[in-house]
Design a protein around this motif. Sequence first.
Motif, PDB file in Angstrom:
ATOM      1  N   PRO A 242      -1.728  18.512   0.260  1.00  0.00           N
ATOM      2  CA  PRO A 242      -2.164  18.642  -1.142  1.00  0.00           C
ATOM      3  C   PRO A 242      -1.308  17.784  -2.070  1.00  0.00           C
ATOM      4  O   PRO A 242      -0.086  17.846  -2.028  1.00  0.00           O
ATOM      5  N   GLY A 243      -1.965  16.967  -2.879  1.00  0.00           N
ATOM      6  CA  GLY A 243      -1.264  16.074  -3.792  1.00  0.00           C
ATOM      7  C   GLY A 243      -1.280  14.626  -3.351  1.00  0.00           C
ATOM      8  O   GLY A 243      -0.988  13.727  -4.144  1.00  0.00           O
ATOM      9  N   GLY A 244      -1.619  14.376  -2.082  1.00  0.00           N
ATOM     10  CA  GLY A 244      -1.687  13.007  -1.587  1.00  0.00           C
ATOM     11  C   GLY A 244      -3.127  12.553  -1.473  1.00  0.00           C
ATOM     12  O   GLY A 244      -4.058  13.345  -1.545  1.00  0.00           O
ATOM     13  N   ASP A 245      -3.324  11.249  -1.327  1.00  0.00           N
ATOM     14  CA  ASP A 245      -4.679  10.742  -1.094  1.00  0.00           C
ATOM     15  C   ASP A 245      -4.589   9.410  -0.368  1.00  0.00           C
ATOM     16  O   ASP A 245      -3.533   8.779  -0.314  1.00  0.00           O
ATOM     17  N   ALA A 246      -5.713   9.001   0.204  1.00  0.00           N
ATOM     18  CA  ALA A 246      -5.796   7.758   0.967  1.00  0.00           C
ATOM     19  C   ALA A 246      -6.909   6.881   0.402  1.00  0.00           C
ATOM     20  O   ALA A 246      -7.751   6.370   1.126  1.00  0.00           O
ATOM     21  N   GLU A 247      -6.918   6.699  -0.914  1.00  0.00           N
ATOM     22  CA  GLU A 247      -7.974   5.920  -1.559  1.00  0.00           C
ATOM     23  C   GLU A 247      -7.978   4.473  -1.102  1.00  0.00           C
ATOM     24  O   GLU A 247      -8.996   3.789  -1.164  1.00  0.00           O
TER      25      GLU A 247
ATOM     26  N   VAL B 163      11.267  18.228  10.105  1.00  0.00           N
ATOM     27  CA  VAL B 163      10.404  17.305   9.373  1.00  0.00           C
ATOM     28  C   VAL B 163      10.126  17.831   7.965  1.00  0.00           C
ATOM     29  O   VAL B 163       9.740  18.993   7.791  1.00  0.00           O
ATOM     30  N   THR B 164      10.337  16.986   6.973  1.00  0.00           N
ATOM     31  CA  THR B 164       9.970  17.279   5.591  1.00  0.00           C
ATOM     32  C   THR B 164       8.890  16.286   5.174  1.00  0.00           C
ATOM     33  O   THR B 164       8.950  15.117   5.552  1.00  0.00           O
ATOM     34  N   GLU B 165       7.913  16.746   4.403  1.00  0.00           N
ATOM     35  CA  GLU B 165       6.826  15.870   3.977  1.00  0.00           C
ATOM     36  C   GLU B 165       6.781  15.752   2.459  1.00  0.00           C
ATOM     37  O   GLU B 165       6.961  16.737   1.746  1.00  0.00           O
ATOM     38  N   LEU B 166       6.543  14.535   1.987  1.00  0.00           N
ATOM     39  CA  LEU B 166       6.344  14.255   0.571  1.00  0.00           C
ATOM     40  C   LEU B 166       5.010  13.533   0.427  1.00  0.00           C
ATOM     41  O   LEU B 166       4.702  12.626   1.210  1.00  0.00           O
ATOM     42  N   THR B 167       4.220  13.915  -0.542  1.00  0.00           N
ATOM     43  CA  THR B 167       2.897  13.312  -0.705  1.00  0.00           C
ATOM     44  C   THR B 167       2.966  12.032  -1.531  1.00  0.00           C
ATOM     45  O   THR B 167       3.855  11.851  -2.369  1.00  0.00           O
ATOM     46  N   TYR B 168       1.991  11.146  -1.281  1.00  0.00           N
ATOM     47  CA  TYR B 168       1.866   9.920  -2.072  1.00  0.00           C
ATOM     48  C   TYR B 168       0.425   9.442  -2.006  1.00  0.00           C
ATOM     49  O   TYR B 168      -0.373   9.935  -1.202  1.00  0.00           O
ATOM     50  N   SER B 169       0.100   8.482  -2.841  1.00  0.00           N
ATOM     51  CA  SER B 169      -1.234   7.891  -2.858  1.00  0.00           C
ATOM     52  C   SER B 169      -1.200   6.547  -2.152  1.00  0.00           C
ATOM     53  O   SER B 169      -0.394   5.673  -2.513  1.00  0.00           O
ATOM     54  N   PHE B 170      -2.037   6.394  -1.153  1.00  0.00           N
ATOM     55  CA  PHE B 170      -2.104   5.172  -0.369  1.00  0.00           C
ATOM     56  C   PHE B 170      -2.875   4.118  -1.156  1.00  0.00           C
ATOM     57  O   PHE B 170      -4.047   4.293  -1.477  1.00  0.00           O
TER      58      PHE B 170
ATOM     59  N   GLN C 138       0.818  -1.211   0.000  1.00  0.00           N
ATOM     60  CA  GLN C 138       0.000   0.000   0.000  1.00  0.00           C
ATOM     61  C   GLN C 138       0.854   1.265   0.000  1.00  0.00           C
ATOM     62  O   GLN C 138       0.384   2.318  -0.396  1.00  0.00           O
ATOM     63  N   HIS C 139       2.088   1.154   0.457  1.00  0.00           N
ATOM     64  CA  HIS C 139       2.994   2.290   0.437  1.00  0.00           C
ATOM     65  C   HIS C 139       3.741   2.340  -0.890  1.00  0.00           C
ATOM     66  O   HIS C 139       4.179   1.306  -1.403  1.00  0.00           O
ATOM     67  N   ASP C 140       3.893   3.530  -1.422  1.00  0.00           N
ATOM     68  CA  ASP C 140       4.501   3.723  -2.736  1.00  0.00           C
ATOM     69  C   ASP C 140       6.023   3.743  -2.608  1.00  0.00           C
ATOM     70  O   ASP C 140       6.623   4.766  -2.295  1.00  0.00           O
ATOM     71  N   GLU C 141       6.639   2.596  -2.860  1.00  0.00           N
ATOM     72  CA  GLU C 141       8.088   2.471  -2.699  1.00  0.00           C
ATOM     73  C   GLU C 141       8.869   3.367  -3.655  1.00  0.00           C
ATOM     74  O   GLU C 141      10.038   3.687  -3.401  1.00  0.00           O
ATOM     75  N   SER C 142       8.252   3.831  -4.741  1.00  0.00           N
ATOM     76  CA  SER C 142       8.959   4.699  -5.690  1.00  0.00           C
ATOM     77  C   SER C 142       9.302   6.048  -5.072  1.00  0.00           C
ATOM     78  O   SER C 142      10.097   6.810  -5.630  1.00  0.00           O
ATOM     79  N   LEU C 143       8.723   6.349  -3.901  1.00  0.00           N
ATOM     80  CA  LEU C 143       9.009   7.615  -3.211  1.00  0.00           C
ATOM     81  C   LEU C 143      10.329   7.560  -2.436  1.00  0.00           C
ATOM     82  O   LEU C 143      10.864   8.607  -2.048  1.00  0.00           O
TER      83      LEU C 143
END
Length: 386
Positions: A149-154, A222-229, A122-127
């Motif tokens: 903004p840019g992330g989601d938890a679908e 802390v730095t944050e990067l968005t991804y799609s769950f 479920q975690h995007d390893e490409s990040l």
Amino acid sequence: MLSSHLPAPAEPAAPAAIGSVPSRHGVPPALTVVIPTFNERGNLEPLVARLDRVLEGIAWEAIFVDDNSPDGTADALRAIGHRDSRIRCLRRIGRRGLAGACIEGMLAAQAPVVAVMDADLQHDESLLPAMLEAMQAGADVVVATRYAPGGDAEGFSAWRGRGSRLATLLAQRVLKVTSSDPMSGFFMMRREGVEELAPRLSTQGFKILLDILATARGRLKVTELTYSFGARHSGDSKLDNRVLMDFLGLIVAKASGGLVSLRFLSFATVGAAGLVVHLATLRVGLAFDLRFLVAQTIATLTAMTFNYVLNNLLTYRDRRLSGLAFLRGLLAFYVICGLGAAANVGAADWAFYQTERWWLAGIAGACIGAVWNYAMSRALVWKDTA
């Protein structure tokens, strides 16, 4: 004490430039990926293949921390490890829990930077490469967030998504955590930061990132990067009927500065539920015209049995008793609670004599009894050291 900014890794352990391809042997890893598992056998081969693809050009290793999965996850990992020495399996016997698995895996890492992610795809390893670049740019922690903004938890169900957002809001308000997704199970940080914080982290519960951020008290950049769950492919979810209790316990434990442990809060909550069971059973017994002493005895044994079973399922899930051990533990719990009741009465009587306030005496007795029951059952029934 944590510095406001953790120093960069030492030069010999610095990651290879992205794009260069280091040998699998003789090169110290720049990144350790820690992956807790339970019944994840079907996800292992695709996950390792994905890591190999997205981390090309980076010296890495992966530590899978398996809580003795009955589906043979550990055996499958060792088979993969025979082909690829970057894959290690840490099999845990007699203890369970997502937070504890993550801590043990991070402390076993060889690399100066560690990432934590799930094995359920479920975690995007490409990040991961971008997260490592953010670490090289000066971050102490990089959080893969679903809610900026840019992330989601679908990949979440509706109720789980709402629960996660509510938990995030509560953590931000009570513990002053600034991350948009402190409940994320996908993050990266320096191993030396883990080493420093580890003695103050809880091995119970399921949200290790929240514990790290709350324990650091704002001293980590802390730095944050968005991804799609994504959606779960196979395996068992780590979230079970302890999740809510673990989360609330962690909030109380951190807000109280560690004065109230997560496990004690769980034990006390079960005790409060047991009081309701006791009163309900007593009322039923009296309704059937039983003598008060008989009804009270039945109610007491019913409540103690209820408390024991629920504590075995929830409070001491990681040390759950079964078979003959379950029966021996139940008998010991009866004895402990009986002595606890005597301590309760004695403390209440003394407090009433000193203050003549019945409510204060009642609270004092209940507190003494609860602490006694917790301490003795931990030492003699579940024999827990956490």
